[in-house]
Scaffold this motif. Structure first.
Motif, PDB file in Angstrom:
ATOM      1  N   ALA A 137       0.837  -1.209   0.000  1.00  0.00           N
ATOM      2  CA  ALA A 137       0.000   0.000   0.000  1.00  0.00           C
ATOM      3  C   ALA A 137       0.865   1.250   0.000  1.00  0.00           C
ATOM      4  CB  ALA A 137      -0.934   0.000   1.202  1.00  0.00           C
ATOM      5  N   GLY A 138       1.922   1.250   0.788  1.00  0.00           N
ATOM      6  CA  GLY A 138       2.837   2.396   0.807  1.00  0.00           C
ATOM      7  C   GLY A 138       3.551   2.581  -0.519  1.00  0.00           C
ATOM      8  N   GLY A 139       3.959   1.486  -1.156  1.00  0.00           N
ATOM      9  CA  GLY A 139       4.618   1.581  -2.457  1.00  0.00           C
ATOM     10  C   GLY A 139       3.709   2.139  -3.531  1.00  0.00           C
ATOM     11  N   VAL A 140       2.461   1.658  -3.544  1.00  0.00           N
ATOM     12  CA  VAL A 140       1.496   2.170  -4.537  1.00  0.00           C
ATOM     13  C   VAL A 140       1.222   3.648  -4.281  1.00  0.00           C
ATOM     14  CG1 VAL A 140      -0.914   2.017  -5.285  1.00  0.00           C
ATOM     15  CG2 VAL A 140       0.448  -0.060  -5.047  1.00  0.00           C
ATOM     16  N   ALA A 141       1.011   4.010  -3.012  1.00  0.00           N
ATOM     17  CA  ALA A 141       0.767   5.421  -2.686  1.00  0.00           C
ATOM     18  C   ALA A 141       1.979   6.275  -3.039  1.00  0.00           C
ATOM     19  CB  ALA A 141       0.432   5.567  -1.207  1.00  0.00           C
ATOM     20  N   GLY A 142       3.178   5.770  -2.771  1.00  0.00           N
ATOM     21  CA  GLY A 142       4.398   6.509  -3.123  1.00  0.00           C
ATOM     22  C   GLY A 142       4.560   6.682  -4.613  1.00  0.00           C
ATOM     23  N   PHE A 143       4.225   5.646  -5.388  1.00  0.00           N
ATOM     24  CA  PHE A 143       4.335   5.745  -6.842  1.00  0.00           C
ATOM     25  C   PHE A 143       3.347   6.765  -7.392  1.00  0.00           C
ATOM     26  CE2 PHE A 143       3.830   4.348 -11.249  1.00  0.00           C
ATOM     27  CZ  PHE A 143       5.165   4.224 -11.626  1.00  0.00           C
ATOM     28  N   VAL A 144       2.130   6.738  -6.882  1.00  0.00           N
ATOM     29  CA  VAL A 144       1.109   7.698  -7.342  1.00  0.00           C
ATOM     30  C   VAL A 144       1.507   9.123  -6.944  1.00  0.00           C
ATOM     31  CG1 VAL A 144      -1.290   8.424  -7.008  1.00  0.00           C
ATOM     32  CG2 VAL A 144      -0.753   6.018  -7.392  1.00  0.00           C
ATOM     33  N   LEU A 145       1.955   9.300  -5.704  1.00  0.00           N
ATOM     34  CA  LEU A 145       2.406  10.625  -5.279  1.00  0.00           C
ATOM     35  C   LEU A 145       3.636  11.061  -6.061  1.00  0.00           C
ATOM     36  CD1 LEU A 145       1.943  10.509  -1.401  1.00  0.00           C
ATOM     37  CD2 LEU A 145       0.706  11.922  -3.036  1.00  0.00           C
ATOM     38  N   GLY A 146       4.515  10.116  -6.390  1.00  0.00           N
ATOM     39  CA  GLY A 146       5.694  10.438  -7.193  1.00  0.00           C
ATOM     40  C   GLY A 146       5.311  10.909  -8.581  1.00  0.00           C
ATOM     41  N   ALA A 147       4.330  10.243  -9.184  1.00  0.00           N
ATOM     42  CA  ALA A 147       3.872  10.664 -10.516  1.00  0.00           C
ATOM     43  C   ALA A 147       3.295  12.070 -10.467  1.00  0.00           C
ATOM     44  CB  ALA A 147       2.844   9.673 -11.052  1.00  0.00           C
TER      45      ALA A 147
ATOM     46  N   LEU B 105       9.245   1.799 -11.386  1.00  0.00           N
ATOM     47  CA  LEU B 105       8.269   0.913 -10.746  1.00  0.00           C
ATOM     48  C   LEU B 105       8.968  -0.259 -10.050  1.00  0.00           C
ATOM     49  CD1 LEU B 105       5.321   0.198 -10.224  1.00  0.00           C
ATOM     50  CD2 LEU B 105       5.327  -1.026 -12.395  1.00  0.00           C
ATOM     51  N   ILE B 106       9.949  -0.861 -10.705  1.00  0.00           N
ATOM     52  CA  ILE B 106      10.692  -1.978 -10.099  1.00  0.00           C
ATOM     53  C   ILE B 106      11.465  -1.494  -8.873  1.00  0.00           C
ATOM     54  CG2 ILE B 106      12.624  -3.561 -10.476  1.00  0.00           C
ATOM     55  CD1 ILE B 106      11.521  -4.010 -13.286  1.00  0.00           C
ATOM     56  N   PHE B 107      12.073  -0.297  -8.960  1.00  0.00           N
ATOM     57  CA  PHE B 107      12.783   0.259  -7.810  1.00  0.00           C
ATOM     58  C   PHE B 107      11.828   0.487  -6.649  1.00  0.00           C
ATOM     59  CE2 PHE B 107      14.217   3.969  -5.398  1.00  0.00           C
ATOM     60  CZ  PHE B 107      15.445   3.504  -4.947  1.00  0.00           C
ATOM     61  N   THR B 108      10.650   1.023  -6.932  1.00  0.00           N
ATOM     62  CA  THR B 108       9.651   1.276  -5.897  1.00  0.00           C
ATOM     63  C   THR B 108       9.216  -0.026  -5.226  1.00  0.00           C
ATOM     64  OG1 THR B 108       8.868   3.208  -7.120  1.00  0.00           O
ATOM     65  CG2 THR B 108       7.420   2.333  -5.422  1.00  0.00           C
ATOM     66  N   ILE B 109       8.990  -1.056  -6.037  1.00  0.00           N
ATOM     67  CA  ILE B 109       8.609  -2.358  -5.471  1.00  0.00           C
ATOM     68  C   ILE B 109       9.738  -2.911  -4.619  1.00  0.00           C
ATOM     69  CG2 ILE B 109       8.106  -4.763  -6.073  1.00  0.00           C
ATOM     70  CD1 ILE B 109       6.573  -3.635  -8.516  1.00  0.00           C
TER      71      ILE B 109
ATOM     72  N   GLN C 177       8.458  10.623 -20.118  1.00  0.00           N
ATOM     73  CA  GLN C 177       7.985   9.710 -19.088  1.00  0.00           C
ATOM     74  C   GLN C 177       9.133   9.425 -18.129  1.00  0.00           C
ATOM     75  OE1 GLN C 177       5.017   8.590 -18.480  1.00  0.00           O
ATOM     76  NE2 GLN C 177       4.089   9.575 -20.244  1.00  0.00           N
ATOM     77  N   LEU C 178       9.132  10.069 -16.961  1.00  0.00           N
ATOM     78  CA  LEU C 178      10.170   9.836 -15.969  1.00  0.00           C
ATOM     79  C   LEU C 178       9.851   8.624 -15.103  1.00  0.00           C
ATOM     80  CD1 LEU C 178      11.001  13.452 -14.833  1.00  0.00           C
ATOM     81  CD2 LEU C 178      12.298  11.985 -16.337  1.00  0.00           C
ATOM     82  N   LEU C 179       8.587   8.282 -15.017  1.00  0.00           N
ATOM     83  CA  LEU C 179       8.208   7.130 -14.205  1.00  0.00           C
ATOM     84  C   LEU C 179       7.923   5.954 -15.134  1.00  0.00           C
ATOM     85  CD1 LEU C 179       5.902   8.895 -11.620  1.00  0.00           C
ATOM     86  CD2 LEU C 179       8.271   8.214 -11.354  1.00  0.00           C
ATOM     87  N   ASP C 180       8.954   5.206 -15.456  1.00  0.00           N
ATOM     88  CA  ASP C 180       8.805   4.072 -16.349  1.00  0.00           C
ATOM     89  C   ASP C 180       8.932   2.775 -15.544  1.00  0.00           C
ATOM     90  OD1 ASP C 180      11.470   4.171 -15.777  1.00  0.00           O
ATOM     91  OD2 ASP C 180      12.160   4.249 -17.844  1.00  0.00           O
ATOM     92  N   TRP C 181       9.139   1.664 -16.207  1.00  0.00           N
ATOM     93  CA  TRP C 181       9.164   0.358 -15.545  1.00  0.00           C
ATOM     94  C   TRP C 181      10.333   0.242 -14.577  1.00  0.00           C
ATOM     95  CZ3 TRP C 181      13.429  -2.688 -16.329  1.00  0.00           C
ATOM     96  CH2 TRP C 181      14.246  -2.363 -17.407  1.00  0.00           C
ATOM     97  N   ARG C 182      11.461   0.929 -14.844  1.00  0.00           N
ATOM     98  CA  ARG C 182      12.603   0.852 -13.926  1.00  0.00           C
ATOM     99  C   ARG C 182      12.268   1.507 -12.592  1.00  0.00           C
ATOM    100  NH1 ARG C 182      16.406   3.065 -18.552  1.00  0.00           N
ATOM    101  NH2 ARG C 182      14.575   4.367 -18.587  1.00  0.00           N
TER     102      ARG C 182
END
Length: 186
Positions: free
Chosen positions: A134-144, A179-183, A172-177
């Motif tokens: 949940a924190g990772g998803v919230a962080g990714f959304v807030l990061g975007a 996302l993998i780092f966030t996970i 696109q600064l938020l790509d798959w890399r």
């Protein structure tokens, strides 16, 4: 191709050219600069009106030419981000420890009615994993959202942020890399 238009009111015509090139594999920037100093001195001697005393010909690594004076502020910003991440991790760890201390009775009751240590550890790890996801998803959304906000506030001198028309480029600064780092961090 268009012919080069020189400024007829200026006697210094060669100060505005930048050329990109690749050095030979055994060549260094220092040896190239030594050769360029000689070429610059010859050019200055032959055409004293076209090249001032304070001008020179030099080789500069592409990374340094692109990043230039923005490197230090970007490194400071990256360090600040790392410290904020460390503070957030310490806060979450303290909250989890306080929560675990408050659940001592629950864990004691579960083990008293027959739950094995493995079962209790699995339950606590599952809860922690759900919190991390949940924190990772919230962080990714807030990061975007934060990246979009920072790009809209961009001063314009950060390399590769501005497009050819000097407007904020749609990159696109938020790509798959990321996302993998966030996970991985989560």
């Amino acid at each position: 191709y268009l012919p080069l238009q020189m400024d007829p009111n200026s006697t210094n015509q060669g100060h505005m050219y930048f050329v990109a090139g690749r050095l030979k594999p055994d060549e260094t920037a220092a040896s190239a600069n030594a050769q360029f100093r000689g070429i610059g001195d010859q050019y200055r001697a032959q055409y004293p009106d076209f090249m001032g005393k304070d001008e020179s010909i030099a080789a500069l690594p592409l990374r340094e030419a692109m990043v230039g004076s923005v490197k230090t502020p970007l490194l400071i910003l990256g360090g600040a981000v790392c410290f904020v991440l460390l503070i957030a991790c310490a806060n979450v760890a303290n909250l989890l420890l306080a929560r675990a201390a408050g659940r001592r009775k629950e864990v004691a009751i579960r083990s008293a009615i027959g739950a094995s240590r493995g079962r209790i550890v699995r339950q606590l790890l599952t809860e922690s994993l759900m919190l991390a996801i949940a924190g990772g998803v919230a962080g990714f959304v807030l990061g975007a959202a934060g990246v979009k906000l920072l790009l809209s506030l961009s001063p314009g001198d950060i390399p590769r942020i501005t497009g050819s028309n000097n407007a904020v480029a749609t990159i696109q600064l938020l790509d798959w890399r990321v996302l993998i780092f966030t996970i991985g961090v989560s």
